[in-house]
Design a protein around this motif. Sequence first.
Motif, PDB file in Angstrom:
ATOM      1  N   LEU A  14      20.779  -8.018   4.222  1.00 45.93           N
ATOM      2  CA  LEU A  14      20.320  -6.856   4.979  1.00 45.93           C
ATOM      3  C   LEU A  14      18.825  -6.595   4.767  1.00 45.93           C
ATOM      4  N   LEU A  15      18.347  -6.766   3.546  1.00 41.40           N
ATOM      5  CA  LEU A  15      16.912  -6.613   3.300  1.00 41.40           C
ATOM      6  C   LEU A  15      16.112  -7.701   4.016  1.00 41.40           C
ATOM      7  N   SER A  16      16.658  -8.880   4.136  1.00 44.16           N
ATOM      8  CA  SER A  16      15.970  -9.941   4.867  1.00 44.16           C
ATOM      9  C   SER A  16      15.877  -9.618   6.357  1.00 44.16           C
ATOM     10  N   VAL A  17      16.942  -9.039   6.905  1.00 46.19           N
ATOM     11  CA  VAL A  17      16.906  -8.611   8.305  1.00 46.19           C
ATOM     12  C   VAL A  17      15.860  -7.514   8.488  1.00 46.19           C
ATOM     13  N   CYS A  18      15.824  -6.571   7.556  1.00 43.95           N
ATOM     14  CA  CYS A  18      14.816  -5.509   7.614  1.00 43.95           C
ATOM     15  C   CYS A  18      13.407  -6.082   7.498  1.00 43.95           C
ATOM     16  N   LEU A  19      13.241  -7.112   6.699  1.00 39.39           N
ATOM     17  CA  LEU A  19      11.942  -7.752   6.545  1.00 39.39           C
ATOM     18  C   LEU A  19      11.490  -8.399   7.847  1.00 39.39           C
ATOM     19  N   VAL A  20      12.408  -9.044   8.541  1.00 42.99           N
ATOM     20  CA  VAL A  20      12.073  -9.658   9.827  1.00 42.99           C
ATOM     21  C   VAL A  20      11.694  -8.599  10.852  1.00 42.99           C
ATOM     22  N   LEU A  21      12.454  -7.511  10.914  1.00 43.59           N
ATOM     23  CA  LEU A  21      12.145  -6.438  11.852  1.00 43.59           C
ATOM     24  C   LEU A  21      10.807  -5.773  11.527  1.00 43.59           C
ATOM     25  N   THR A  22      10.511  -5.629  10.255  1.00 47.30           N
ATOM     26  CA  THR A  22       9.225  -5.060   9.852  1.00 47.30           C
ATOM     27  C   THR A  22       8.081  -5.999  10.181  1.00 47.30           C
ATOM     28  N   ALA A  23       8.294  -7.289  10.048  1.00 43.49           N
ATOM     29  CA  ALA A  23       7.255  -8.251  10.413  1.00 43.49           C
ATOM     30  C   ALA A  23       6.978  -8.205  11.913  1.00 43.49           C
ATOM     31  N   ILE A  24       8.015  -7.995  12.701  1.00 40.66           N
ATOM     32  CA  ILE A  24       7.809  -7.843  14.146  1.00 40.66           C
ATOM     33  C   ILE A  24       7.006  -6.582  14.427  1.00 40.66           C
ATOM     34  N   ARG A  25       7.315  -5.503  13.717  1.00 41.86           N
ATOM     35  CA  ARG A  25       6.562  -4.259  13.892  1.00 41.86           C
ATOM     36  C   ARG A  25       5.110  -4.441  13.464  1.00 41.86           C
ATOM     37  N   PHE A  26       4.903  -5.214  12.416  1.00 36.79           N
ATOM     38  CA  PHE A  26       3.543  -5.489  11.956  1.00 36.79           C
ATOM     39  C   PHE A  26       2.771  -6.276  13.016  1.00 36.79           C
ATOM     40  N   ALA A  27       3.445  -7.183  13.696  1.00 33.97           N
ATOM     41  CA  ALA A  27       2.770  -8.017  14.691  1.00 33.97           C
ATOM     42  C   ALA A  27       2.452  -7.253  15.968  1.00 33.97           C
ATOM     43  N   ILE A  28       3.341  -6.360  16.395  1.00 34.88           N
ATOM     44  CA  ILE A  28       3.120  -5.680  17.669  1.00 34.88           C
ATOM     45  C   ILE A  28       2.661  -4.237  17.509  1.00 34.88           C
ATOM     46  N   GLY A  29       2.432  -3.794  16.281  1.00 27.21           N
ATOM     47  CA  GLY A  29       2.021  -2.411  16.066  1.00 27.21           C
ATOM     48  C   GLY A  29       0.770  -2.065  16.852  1.00 27.21           C
ATOM     49  N   PRO A  30       0.819  -1.021  17.651  1.00 26.84           N
ATOM     50  CA  PRO A  30      -0.326  -0.747  18.519  1.00 26.84           C
ATOM     51  C   PRO A  30      -1.548  -0.207  17.771  1.00 26.84           C
ATOM     52  N   THR A  31      -1.343   0.468  16.655  1.00 22.54           N
ATOM     53  CA  THR A  31      -2.483   1.034  15.950  1.00 22.54           C
ATOM     54  C   THR A  31      -2.557   0.501  14.525  1.00 22.54           C
ATOM     55  N   LEU A  32      -3.701   0.712  13.916  1.00 22.76           N
ATOM     56  CA  LEU A  32      -3.889   0.261  12.534  1.00 22.76           C
ATOM     57  C   LEU A  32      -2.990   1.005  11.547  1.00 22.76           C
ATOM     58  N   PRO A  33      -2.797   2.321  11.662  1.00 18.75           N
ATOM     59  CA  PRO A  33      -1.852   2.977  10.742  1.00 18.75           C
ATOM     60  C   PRO A  33      -0.419   2.447  10.845  1.00 18.75           C
ATOM     61  N   ASP A  34      -0.002   2.038  12.045  1.00 23.50           N
ATOM     62  CA  ASP A  34       1.329   1.429  12.182  1.00 23.50           C
ATOM     63  C   ASP A  34       1.411   0.130  11.394  1.00 23.50           C
ATOM     64  N   ARG A  35       0.367  -0.650  11.465  1.00 22.97           N
ATOM     65  CA  ARG A  35       0.353  -1.922  10.733  1.00 22.97           C
ATOM     66  C   ARG A  35       0.273  -1.704   9.228  1.00 22.97           C
ATOM     67  N   ILE A  36      -0.443  -0.685   8.794  1.00 21.69           N
ATOM     68  CA  ILE A  36      -0.523  -0.384   7.364  1.00 21.69           C
ATOM     69  C   ILE A  36       0.840   0.053   6.838  1.00 21.69           C
ATOM     70  N   THR A  37       1.522   0.886   7.602  1.00 20.82           N
ATOM     71  CA  THR A  37       2.868   1.318   7.211  1.00 20.82           C
ATOM     72  C   THR A  37       3.824   0.136   7.176  1.00 20.82           C
ATOM     73  N   ALA A  38       3.723  -0.759   8.140  1.00 17.86           N
ATOM     74  CA  ALA A  38       4.570  -1.953   8.149  1.00 17.86           C
ATOM     75  C   ALA A  38       4.247  -2.852   6.953  1.00 17.86           C
ATOM     76  N   PHE A  39       2.966  -2.944   6.592  1.00 19.88           N
ATOM     77  CA  PHE A  39       2.583  -3.737   5.416  1.00 19.88           C
ATOM     78  C   PHE A  39       3.212  -3.155   4.153  1.00 19.88           C
ATOM     79  N   ASP A  40       3.186  -1.828   3.998  1.00 17.26           N
ATOM     80  CA  ASP A  40       3.827  -1.193   2.845  1.00 17.26           C
ATOM     81  C   ASP A  40       5.319  -1.474   2.817  1.00 17.26           C
ATOM     82  N   LEU A  41       5.931  -1.419   3.978  1.00 23.70           N
ATOM     83  CA  LEU A  41       7.369  -1.664   4.046  1.00 23.70           C
ATOM     84  C   LEU A  41       7.700  -3.126   3.761  1.00 23.70           C
TER      85      LEU A  41
END
Length: 89
Positions: A14-41
């Motif tokens: 389940l954590l691996s699935v969450c990691l993949v979804l977070t990596a997708i969010r990191f790639a398509i995040g529209p703003t820099l704060p979204d990408r920073i939050t995804a990096f933390d996650l």
Amino acid sequence: MNLFQTTLLISMILLSVCLVLTAIRFAIGPTLPDRITAFDLIVANVIGIIAIYTEYTRNEDFIDVAIILSLFGFLGSVSFAYYLMKLKK
């Protein structure tokens, strides 16, 4: 394989699935704060996976890696926040 090991395996999946979804969010995040939050996650998910793997294999050598990764994740978050504060001035 007992119930505890099965639970560890399921939580690692389940954590691996969450990691993949977070990596997708990191790639398509529209703003820099979204990408920073995804990096933390991402860092938090990897630390969780390392901790679960350490308990699953009964090998304590990876705990040091998780501690160092948490330090780098914290320093990265602080540096990104400092950068964002400098941009707003």
